[in-house]
Design an enzyme around this catalytic site. Structure first.
Site, PDB file in Angstrom:
ATOM      1  N   ASP A  99       0.815  -1.220   0.000  1.00 50.82           N
ATOM      2  CA  ASP A  99       0.000   0.000   0.000  1.00 50.82           C
ATOM      3  C   ASP A  99       0.843   1.263   0.000  1.00 50.82           C
ATOM      4  O   ASP A  99       0.539   2.229  -0.698  1.00 50.82           O
ATOM      5  CB  ASP A  99      -0.885   0.054   1.250  1.00 50.82           C
ATOM      6  N   ALA A 100       1.900   1.232   0.828  1.00 53.20           N
ATOM      7  CA  ALA A 100       2.689   2.443   0.997  1.00 53.20           C
ATOM      8  C   ALA A 100       3.365   2.818  -0.321  1.00 53.20           C
ATOM      9  O   ALA A 100       3.401   3.998  -0.701  1.00 53.20           O
ATOM     10  CB  ALA A 100       3.732   2.225   2.086  1.00 53.20           C
ATOM     11  N   ASP A 147       0.750   4.150  -2.678  1.00 50.12           N
ATOM     12  CA  ASP A 147       0.393   5.525  -2.294  1.00 50.12           C
ATOM     13  C   ASP A 147       1.471   6.507  -2.729  1.00 50.12           C
ATOM     14  O   ASP A 147       1.173   7.594  -3.221  1.00 50.12           O
ATOM     15  CB  ASP A 147       0.243   5.632  -0.776  1.00 50.12           C
ATOM     16  N   SER A 178     -30.655  -2.039   9.070  1.00 54.02           N
ATOM     17  CA  SER A 178     -30.773  -0.788   9.813  1.00 54.02           C
ATOM     18  C   SER A 178     -31.511  -1.078  11.115  1.00 54.02           C
ATOM     19  O   SER A 178     -31.767  -2.238  11.440  1.00 54.02           O
ATOM     20  CB  SER A 178     -31.474   0.268   8.976  1.00 54.02           C
ATOM     21  N   LEU A 179     -31.833  -0.056  11.854  1.00 52.14           N
ATOM     22  CA  LEU A 179     -32.470  -0.253  13.158  1.00 52.14           C
ATOM     23  C   LEU A 179     -33.846   0.382  13.172  1.00 52.14           C
ATOM     24  O   LEU A 179     -34.057   1.432  12.562  1.00 52.14           O
ATOM     25  CB  LEU A 179     -31.625   0.423  14.247  1.00 52.14           C
ATOM     26  N   GLU A 196     -25.828   2.034  24.183  1.00 50.39           N
ATOM     27  CA  GLU A 196     -24.605   2.692  23.705  1.00 50.39           C
ATOM     28  C   GLU A 196     -24.963   3.829  22.753  1.00 50.39           C
ATOM     29  O   GLU A 196     -26.046   3.813  22.149  1.00 50.39           O
ATOM     30  CB  GLU A 196     -23.729   1.672  22.973  1.00 50.39           C
ATOM     31  N   LYS A 202     -25.515   6.107  19.581  1.00 53.40           N
ATOM     32  CA  LYS A 202     -25.717   5.853  18.147  1.00 53.40           C
ATOM     33  C   LYS A 202     -24.876   6.892  17.410  1.00 53.40           C
ATOM     34  O   LYS A 202     -25.193   8.084  17.425  1.00 53.40           O
ATOM     35  CB  LYS A 202     -27.192   5.981  17.786  1.00 53.40           C
ATOM     36  N   ASP A 225     -23.308   9.131  14.613  1.00 51.73           N
ATOM     37  CA  ASP A 225     -23.875   9.712  13.391  1.00 51.73           C
ATOM     38  C   ASP A 225     -22.803   9.765  12.307  1.00 51.73           C
ATOM     39  O   ASP A 225     -22.209  10.802  12.041  1.00 51.73           O
ATOM     40  CB  ASP A 225     -24.410  11.115  13.707  1.00 51.73           C
ATOM     41  N   ARG A 240     -22.351   0.299   3.368  1.00 47.44           N
ATOM     42  CA  ARG A 240     -23.604  -0.414   3.521  1.00 47.44           C
ATOM     43  C   ARG A 240     -24.374  -0.522   2.207  1.00 47.44           C
ATOM     44  O   ARG A 240     -24.984  -1.538   1.910  1.00 47.44           O
ATOM     45  CB  ARG A 240     -24.459   0.313   4.563  1.00 47.44           C
ATOM     46  N   GLU A 259     -19.010   2.122  12.658  1.00 46.03           N
ATOM     47  CA  GLU A 259     -19.318   3.415  12.057  1.00 46.03           C
ATOM     48  C   GLU A 259     -18.047   4.219  11.797  1.00 46.03           C
ATOM     49  O   GLU A 259     -17.204   4.358  12.679  1.00 46.03           O
ATOM     50  CB  GLU A 259     -20.224   4.180  13.033  1.00 46.03           C
ATOM     51  N   TYR A 283     -19.094  -1.858  16.496  1.00 45.05           N
ATOM     52  CA  TYR A 283     -20.230  -2.149  17.375  1.00 45.05           C
ATOM     53  C   TYR A 283     -21.013  -3.394  16.966  1.00 45.05           C
ATOM     54  O   TYR A 283     -21.991  -3.749  17.602  1.00 45.05           O
ATOM     55  CB  TYR A 283     -21.173  -0.949  17.472  1.00 45.05           C
ATOM     56  N   LYS A 301     -29.528  -3.002  22.776  1.00 48.43           N
ATOM     57  CA  LYS A 301     -29.431  -4.347  22.188  1.00 48.43           C
ATOM     58  C   LYS A 301     -29.620  -5.390  23.280  1.00 48.43           C
ATOM     59  O   LYS A 301     -29.152  -5.183  24.410  1.00 48.43           O
ATOM     60  CB  LYS A 301     -28.035  -4.554  21.572  1.00 48.43           C
ATOM     61  N   LYS A 355     -34.013   7.602  19.457  1.00 51.25           N
ATOM     62  CA  LYS A 355     -33.490   8.830  18.833  1.00 51.25           C
ATOM     63  C   LYS A 355     -33.650  10.038  19.757  1.00 51.25           C
ATOM     64  O   LYS A 355     -34.623  10.140  20.508  1.00 51.25           O
ATOM     65  CB  LYS A 355     -34.237   9.103  17.518  1.00 51.25           C
ATOM     66  N   CYS A 359     -54.723  18.828 -11.309  1.00 50.86           N
ATOM     67  CA  CYS A 359     -53.285  18.569 -11.289  1.00 50.86           C
ATOM     68  C   CYS A 359     -52.547  19.751 -11.911  1.00 50.86           C
ATOM     69  O   CYS A 359     -52.857  20.149 -13.041  1.00 50.86           O
ATOM     70  CB  CYS A 359     -52.981  17.291 -12.059  1.00 50.86           C
ATOM     71  N   CYS A 367     -50.797  18.461 -15.374  1.00 51.02           N
ATOM     72  CA  CYS A 367     -51.477  18.040 -16.608  1.00 51.02           C
ATOM     73  C   CYS A 367     -52.926  18.517 -16.670  1.00 51.02           C
ATOM     74  O   CYS A 367     -53.605  18.292 -17.675  1.00 51.02           O
ATOM     75  CB  CYS A 367     -51.426  16.515 -16.754  1.00 51.02           C
ATOM     76  N   CYS A 399     -53.807  13.061  -8.736  1.00 46.85           N
ATOM     77  CA  CYS A 399     -54.072  13.376 -10.137  1.00 46.85           C
ATOM     78  C   CYS A 399     -54.625  12.115 -10.801  1.00 46.85           C
ATOM     79  O   CYS A 399     -54.115  11.016 -10.597  1.00 46.85           O
ATOM     80  CB  CYS A 399     -52.755  13.797 -10.786  1.00 46.85           C
ATOM     81  N   CYS A 412     -50.076  12.084 -17.500  1.00 43.89           N
ATOM     82  CA  CYS A 412     -49.533  13.182 -16.691  1.00 43.89           C
ATOM     83  C   CYS A 412     -48.006  13.107 -16.766  1.00 43.89           C
ATOM     84  O   CYS A 412     -47.401  12.118 -16.346  1.00 43.89           O
ATOM     85  CB  CYS A 412     -49.997  13.045 -15.244  1.00 43.89           C
TER      86      CYS A 412
HETATM   87  S1  IVH Z   1     -26.057  -1.743  15.604  1.00 46.31           S
HETATM   88  C1  IVH Z   1     -28.238  -5.026  12.918  1.00 46.31           C
HETATM   89  N1  IVH Z   1     -24.955   0.187  16.955  1.00 46.31           N
HETATM   90  O1  IVH Z   1     -27.300   3.199  12.811  1.00 46.31           O
HETATM   91  C2  IVH Z   1     -27.963  -3.573  13.082  1.00 46.31           C
HETATM   92  N2  IVH Z   1     -25.740   0.688  14.766  1.00 46.31           N
HETATM   93  O2  IVH Z   1     -30.063   3.472  11.981  1.00 46.31           O
HETATM   94  C3  IVH Z   1     -26.632  -3.327  13.668  1.00 46.31           C
HETATM   95  N3  IVH Z   1     -25.306   2.988  14.067  1.00 46.31           N
HETATM   96  O3  IVH Z   1     -27.082   1.094  10.037  1.00 46.31           O
HETATM   97  C4  IVH Z   1     -26.437  -1.906  13.937  1.00 46.31           C
HETATM   98  N4  IVH Z   1     -24.285   3.633  15.896  1.00 46.31           N
HETATM   99  O4  IVH Z   1     -25.016   2.496  10.684  1.00 46.31           O
HETATM  100  C5  IVH Z   1     -25.544  -0.155  15.803  1.00 46.31           C
HETATM  101  N5  IVH Z   1     -23.883   1.775  18.250  1.00 46.31           N
HETATM  102  C6  IVH Z   1     -24.479   1.435  17.108  1.00 46.31           C
HETATM  103  C7  IVH Z   1     -24.645   2.342  16.062  1.00 46.31           C
HETATM  104  C8  IVH Z   1     -25.292   1.942  14.905  1.00 46.31           C
HETATM  105  C9  IVH Z   1     -24.684   4.001  14.684  1.00 46.31           C
HETATM  106  C10 IVH Z   1     -25.901   3.098  12.722  1.00 46.31           C
HETATM  107  C11 IVH Z   1     -25.661   1.946  11.787  1.00 46.31           C
HETATM  108  C12 IVH Z   1     -27.023   1.466  11.374  1.00 46.31           C
HETATM  109  C13 IVH Z   1     -27.851   2.673  11.648  1.00 46.31           C
HETATM  110  C14 IVH Z   1     -29.300   2.321  11.847  1.00 46.31           C
END
Ligand code: IVH
Length: 719
Positions: A56-57, A60, A105-106, A139, A141, A143, A162, A197, A249, A313, A337, A442, A445, A460, A466
């Site tokens: 890699d180095a 690069d 996703s969650l 834990e 979440k 962003d 993803r 993440e 995570y 979880k 949230k 509408c 149209c 419509c 349309c």
């Molecule tokens: S657990 C089976 N833990 O939130 C799902 N997700 O809105 C495993 N995210 O797609 C996900 N922090 O990208 C998990 N501590 C955390 C998280 C987390 C951020 C994100 C993740 C997921 C999205 C769902």
């Protein structure tokens, strides 16, 4: 360090070691040609050979030398410059990676009540009483954006975003530049997919934006966008210059079990060299969860990175496995949230947009305002009732205050979704402001726009005549979860539609031939060249082979989302079977109706919509014309050849002692069975507990095998 690698290297016999400052124009030209060759080959090599020639180095260093020469001699930059190459992927994007385990996703919780319901649902599914112990983890979440890291025999071999959960993008070269991501892990299972993440700290984000400002480049709206933009750079040298971080995570495919609990798994990941979040806590009750949520919320501003909630979880991995997944979210986890941020601004206008299903959607045009780090200038107003101060069910909202053009309104964003309007300050309203009068025709149209009984949305009635409906349908058709045609996005669809090149999906597949020399036609258009035209036609050709799920979703039938399309495709398996069933089905009755409703997730509304679409003459003609150009792949049946119930239609009735009805159903489905709510000639097996009534009688009369819960467990347990 890179210079050391570089100068010590001999590639193709020798490398020009002249310092960039001393290069003449001719030497620079020669050097750029050679670097293009070397790096092009290295790129190919990386993906095709088992052991790439350069580490890699070195890679690069070569790439940076190329960039540096181009910076000094901008006019010499080649058309095939390696700067424009994505690591090893084609220059128009990243290679696609199919995840070995879907990246899900969650589900969301927005209130304490939702958290208590989450706990109650889980207990019900597992058959636990309120007094039984059940540990959760809580834990932050993060962003950022999720990333899956695949290690084989301890070596990082692939990093994938993803994407749509099934297919992501290969960002391996870029991920390797992130300090928190180990290139090697010791004493881990031989196949180990670590998920987590990628994010940017708030401090690094501010510094990056300062650099962007100095360089006259566009600043990023927030750390998440900066992290996403930095990870998805075609040149990994740029990613490297951006300070990205990674929290682990979760995990995907793992060749051997490595911990009994979520907490244990996190401890293992930490040992392997990953960053795990220190604010993770074990909680015993929903009250504990909410308490930890509040603690984290209090610390939110000083954490140094953005979070948008708290993830809960189930700690025990055996229980996680029993709970399993719904179509896109796990039953064993939820995201609680944080409340959305709010801001006041002026509503300058209300515009009506016409969507794919004809829905007239009012959009608020706002004086731009910053909400949660993002500048918002549009927000949805949902429907005419919402503007007038009434919810879908007719209930009064905002104490009946209506929204008028010119009003001061309160805007919010929840997560990544479209901004919404929460409230209006009528004390500041202009005395002349008139109530908004929602159009009954509408705006695109002129067809009449009507509201069906029980529908909050005015639609419509123009159908495919349309232009707005037709283009929105086409955009949906080429969208990511549908046909996903590279080079044919919303902009191109609009252009082709307005020029009369395409009006329904089938036209996309005849585009090339209709013009005889399609290539020339397209090539001569502004914004298109020979290369891009060729690429588009070959991308279209590639999509003639399409999965049943994608096709069904792409048709854009109301209420049929991606997940439902998957379930329906799985049920009917082939286009021929699906088409026959829907063509012969009657709304509200008959065996085909029953069969549709027996699909988990399909209710009367969706079933009606499907049947209506297949019985509408214009729709049907458009569908038939399209399918004539396609080779529709059958849905892959769950391969569980060991399972005695794979492909069988089973029905549960009566009470169950050893597991809840929900768990029994989920397990049967995981083993490849189709679980139906009613007995019919198609039923293979009835599992009847105490109190079984008419279903058991009907099963006997139809000669369907009936067993009790114990026999069922014996049947599936050896697995
Ligand atoms: S657990 C089976 N833990 O939130 C799902 N997700 O809105 C495993 N995210 O797609 C996900 N922090 O990208 C998990 N501590 C955390 C998280 C987390 C951020 C994100 C993740 C997921 C999205 C769902």
């Amino acid at each position: 360090m890179y210079a050391h690698h570089y100068w010590g290297l001999t590639v193709n016999g020798s490398l020009n070691t002249i310092s960039i400052d001393d290069l003449t124009v001719a030497q620079a030209n020669q050097e750029l040609a050679r670097l293009a060759d070397i790096l092009g080959e290295a790129n190919l090599d990386y993906h095709t050979a088992d052991a790439p020639k350069y580490d890699d180095a070195t890679y690069d260093a070569l790439k940076r030398r190329n960039v540096a020469i181009e910076l000094r001699f901008p006019d010499l930059k080649r058309d095939d410059s390696p700067t424009d190459l994505v690591g090893a992927a084609p220059s128009d994007g990243f290679q696609k990676v199919t995840h070995s385990r879907r990246m899900l996703s969650l589900g969301n919780a927005f209130s304490e009540g939702d958290v208590f319901e989450f706990d109650a649902r889980i207990r019900k599914f597992l058959g636990l009483s309120d007094n039984d112990g059940l540990d959760y983890t809580a834990e932050p979440k993060i962003d950022g954006l999720s990333l899956s890291l695949r290690y084989e025999d301890g070596e990082l071999v692939q990093a994938a975003t993803r994407g749509d959960g099934e297919v992501g993008e290969n960002v391996t070269l870029n991920a390797r530049t992130i300090g928190d991501i180990p290139h090697r892990i010791e004493n881990a299972p031989s196949i180990f997919e670590v998920r987590g993440e990628v994010y940017m700290s708030t401090q690094d984000f501010a510094a990056l934006n300062n650099r962007q400002f100095d360089a006259d480049a566009k600043p990023f709206a927030n750390p998440r966008n900066a992290a996403a933009g930095s990870l998805r750079q075609l040149d990994s040298a740029i990613t490297k210059s951006r300070p990205l971080r990674f929290f682990a995570y979760a995990w995907g495919e793992v060749s051997s079990s490595f911990a009994p609990t979520q907490t244990g798994a996190m401890a293992q990941l930490k040992k392997l060299g990953f960053q795990v979040n220190v604010l993770t806590k074990i909680c015993k009750t929903p009250l504990d969860l909410v308490e930890h949520y509040k603690t984290i919320e209090e610390r939110r501003a000083t954490l140094g990175y953005d979070i948008d909630g708290v993830v809960y979880k189930v700690d025990n991995l055996e229980l996680q496995k029993r709970l399993g997944f719904r179509s896109t979210t796990p039953r064993w986890a939820i995201a609680h949230k944080f409340p959305a941020e709010l801001a006041w601004t002026r509503l300058n206008d209300i515009e009506i947009q016409v969507g794919r299903t004809g829905a007239l959607s009012p959009v608020a045009r706002l004086t731009p305002v910053t909400v949660g780090g993002v500048v918002v200038s549009n927000a949805t107003l949902h429907n005419e009732g919402y503007i007038a101060g009434r919810a879908g069910d007719g209930e009064i909202i905002r104490e009946g205050r209506d929204i008028r053009v010119g009003d001061l309104v309160q805007v919010y964003r929840a997560g990544d979704v479209i901004p919404k309007i929460k409230d209006v300050d009528i004390s500041k309203r202009d005395a002349n402001a008139a109530p908004f009068s929602f159009p009954e025709a509408c705006p695109e149209c002129g067809s009449s726009a009507v509201r069906d009984d029980g529908d909050v949305v005015r639609r419509c009635t123009g159908g495919l005549i349309c232009p707005a409906q037709a283009t929105e349908r086409l955009k949906h058709f080429v969208g990511r979860a549908a046909f996903d045609i590279d080079g044919l996005g919303a902009k191109q669809v609009e252009q082709f539609y307005s020029d009369g090149w395409i009006s329904t999906p089938a036209d996309i597949f005849t585009l090339k031939y209709r013009f005889g020399t399609g290539l020339q036609q397209l090539e001569n258009r502004e914004g298109w060249g020979k290369k891009s035209a060729e690429k588009l036609f070959s991308a279209i050709e590639d999509k003639r082979l399409i999965s049943l799920r994608r096709l069904l979703f792409a048709l854009g039938i109301r209420h049929v989302g991606d997940a439902s399309a998957g379930l329906i495709a799985g049920h009917y398996s082939s286009w021929a079977a699906l088409e026959l069933a829907l063509t012969s089905a009657c709304i509200g009755q008959g065996p085909q109706w029953d069969a549709l409703l027996s699909i988990d997730g399909v209710g009367a509304v969706m079933a009606t919509s499907l049947i209506t679409a297949f019985h509408n003459e214009a729709e049907r003609e458009s569908i038939d014309r399209l399918v004539a150009h396609l080779n529709v792949q059958d849905a892959v049946q769950i391969e569980n050849t060991d399972s005695p119930v794979a492909g069988k239609v089973v029905v549960f009735t009566g009470t169950m002692d050893r597991m809840s009805r929900a768990e029994a159903k989920a397990r049967a489905e995981a083993l490849g069975a189709k679980v139906s709510g009613s007995i019919s000639a198609k039923t293979d097996l009835l599992i009847a507990g105490p109190g079984a009534g008419s279903k058991a009688t009907k099963a006997i009369s139809l000669g369907i095998e009936t067993i009790d819960e114990d026999a069922w467990l014996v049947l599936i347990d050896g697995l």
